[in-house]
Design a protein around this motif. Structure first.
Motif, mmCIF file in Angstrom:
data_model
loop_
_atom_site.group_PDB
_atom_site.id
_atom_site.type_symbol
_atom_site.label_atom_id
_atom_site.label_comp_id
_atom_site.label_asym_id
_atom_site.label_seq_id
_atom_site.Cartn_x
_atom_site.Cartn_y
_atom_site.Cartn_z
ATOM 1 N N ALA A 1 -4.635 1.848 -4.265
ATOM 2 C CA ALA A 1 -4.063 1.693 -3.027
ATOM 3 C C ALA A 1 -5.203 1.503 -1.979
ATOM 4 O O ALA A 1 -4.955 0.531 -0.926
ATOM 5 C CB ALA A 1 -3.095 2.684 -2.338
ATOM 6 N N ALA A 2 -6.627 1.743 -2.239
ATOM 7 C CA ALA A 2 -7.488 1.772 -1.415
ATOM 8 C C ALA A 2 -8.064 0.118 -0.831
ATOM 9 O O ALA A 2 -7.982 0.173 0.502
ATOM 10 C CB ALA A 2 -8.782 2.345 -1.780
ATOM 11 N N PRO A 3 -7.986 -0.669 -1.561
ATOM 12 C CA PRO A 3 -8.139 -2.158 -1.250
ATOM 13 C C PRO A 3 -7.097 -2.341 -0.184
ATOM 14 O O PRO A 3 -7.450 -3.248 0.560
ATOM 15 C CB PRO A 3 -8.400 -2.942 -2.253
ATOM 16 C CG PRO A 3 -8.577 -2.003 -3.604
ATOM 17 C CD PRO A 3 -7.983 -0.604 -2.993
ATOM 18 N N LYS B 1 0.841 -1.267 -0.089
ATOM 19 C CA LYS B 1 0.047 -0.003 0.079
ATOM 20 C C LYS B 1 0.869 1.297 0.071
ATOM 21 O O LYS B 1 0.491 2.283 -0.719
ATOM 22 C CB LYS B 1 -1.040 -0.073 1.020
ATOM 23 C CG LYS B 1 -0.249 0.351 2.514
ATOM 24 C CD LYS B 1 -1.414 0.426 3.575
ATOM 25 C CE LYS B 1 -0.914 0.922 4.799
ATOM 26 N NZ LYS B 1 -0.066 2.268 4.855
ATOM 27 N N ASP B 2 2.162 1.187 0.628
ATOM 28 C CA ASP B 2 2.882 2.533 0.581
ATOM 29 C C ASP B 2 3.519 2.583 -0.518
ATOM 30 O O ASP B 2 3.964 3.811 -0.778
ATOM 31 C CB ASP B 2 3.904 2.221 1.596
ATOM 32 C CG ASP B 2 3.326 2.212 3.019
ATOM 33 O OD1 ASP B 2 2.160 2.923 3.263
ATOM 34 O OD2 ASP B 2 3.994 1.920 4.126
ATOM 35 N N TYR C 1 -4.977 -3.902 5.186
ATOM 36 C CA TYR C 1 -3.906 -3.817 5.975
ATOM 37 C C TYR C 1 -4.697 -3.592 7.227
ATOM 38 O O TYR C 1 -4.424 -4.164 8.367
ATOM 39 C CB TYR C 1 -3.001 -2.487 5.614
ATOM 40 C CG TYR C 1 -2.253 -2.018 6.550
ATOM 41 C CD1 TYR C 1 -1.041 -2.914 7.027
ATOM 42 C CD2 TYR C 1 -2.482 -0.956 7.670
ATOM 43 C CE1 TYR C 1 -0.204 -2.460 7.867
ATOM 44 C CE2 TYR C 1 -1.848 -0.644 8.473
ATOM 45 C CZ TYR C 1 -0.468 -1.444 8.739
ATOM 46 O OH TYR C 1 0.259 -1.075 9.779
ATOM 47 N N TRP C 2 -5.512 -2.691 7.356
ATOM 48 C CA TRP C 2 -6.384 -2.327 8.633
ATOM 49 C C TRP C 2 -7.239 -3.680 9.259
ATOM 50 O O TRP C 2 -7.359 -3.987 10.466
ATOM 51 C CB TRP C 2 -7.252 -1.365 8.689
ATOM 52 C CG TRP C 2 -6.434 -0.095 8.610
ATOM 53 C CD1 TRP C 2 -5.969 0.889 7.825
ATOM 54 C CD2 TRP C 2 -5.427 0.392 9.942
ATOM 55 N NE1 TRP C 2 -5.072 2.000 8.117
ATOM 56 C CE2 TRP C 2 -4.550 1.635 9.358
ATOM 57 C CE3 TRP C 2 -5.251 0.190 11.105
ATOM 58 C CZ2 TRP C 2 -3.944 2.149 10.195
ATOM 59 C CZ3 TRP C 2 -4.434 0.729 11.907
ATOM 60 C CH2 TRP C 2 -3.822 1.736 11.599
#
Length: 152
Positions: free
Chosen positions: A110-112, A101-102, A117-118
């Protein structure tokens, strides 16, 4: 002197450990790391490099006995110590997902990965709370598949 037992049983992942042994050892390690951190705060080299040397040495020296005593503590509850491995698998998944994602510049792509990640972080917190409740509860009073109860 129960806090010394994990150091005497450094690489011993079999058998059982009492709650007192577990919590005393973790308490001593936490105090030793805190003292190391205080000593490091007076060291300008440690602050410049960003590596707290003394506390790092304490934690590296105690990482194996911490895992060993955690395995044995879970054995006292008649659980496999490899339950800790599930947490490690999610640690790796969080690390990989975080790096992905970074590395993505587009927020839409990157949203998915941010969501994933969270979600992984929440699962890690849940597993951590579950393991904490397991090590905090009393062990089996009689012998289980991991051996006899630890001597008090």
């Amino acid at each position: 002197m129960l806090w010394l037992q994990p150091l005497k049983r450094y690489f011993e992942f079999s058998g059982r450990s009492s709650r007192a042994e577990y919590w005393q050892f973790l308490g001593v390690v936490a105090v030793a790391a805190a003292i190391g951190f205080v000593l490091d705060s007076g060291n300008p080299n440690a602050l410049r490099t960003g590596v707290p040397t003394m506390s790092f040495i304490v934690l590296v020296a105690c990482v194996i006995p911490m895992y060993a005593v955690t395995f044995r503590r879970l054995h006292d509850r008649n659980m496999s110590g490899w339950a800790v491995g599930i947490l490690w698998a999610f640690n790796v998944a969080a690390l990989v997902t975080g790096e992905i994602k970074d590395g993505i510049s587009s927020s839409i792509i990157a949203a998915p990965f941010v969501l994933l990640y969270w979600l992984i972080v929440l699962i890690q917190v849940g597993i951590g709370i579950y393991l904490l409740t397991q090590v905090a509860q009393p062990g089996d009073a009689e012998a289980n598949r991991f051996g006899p109860p630890p001597a008090a």
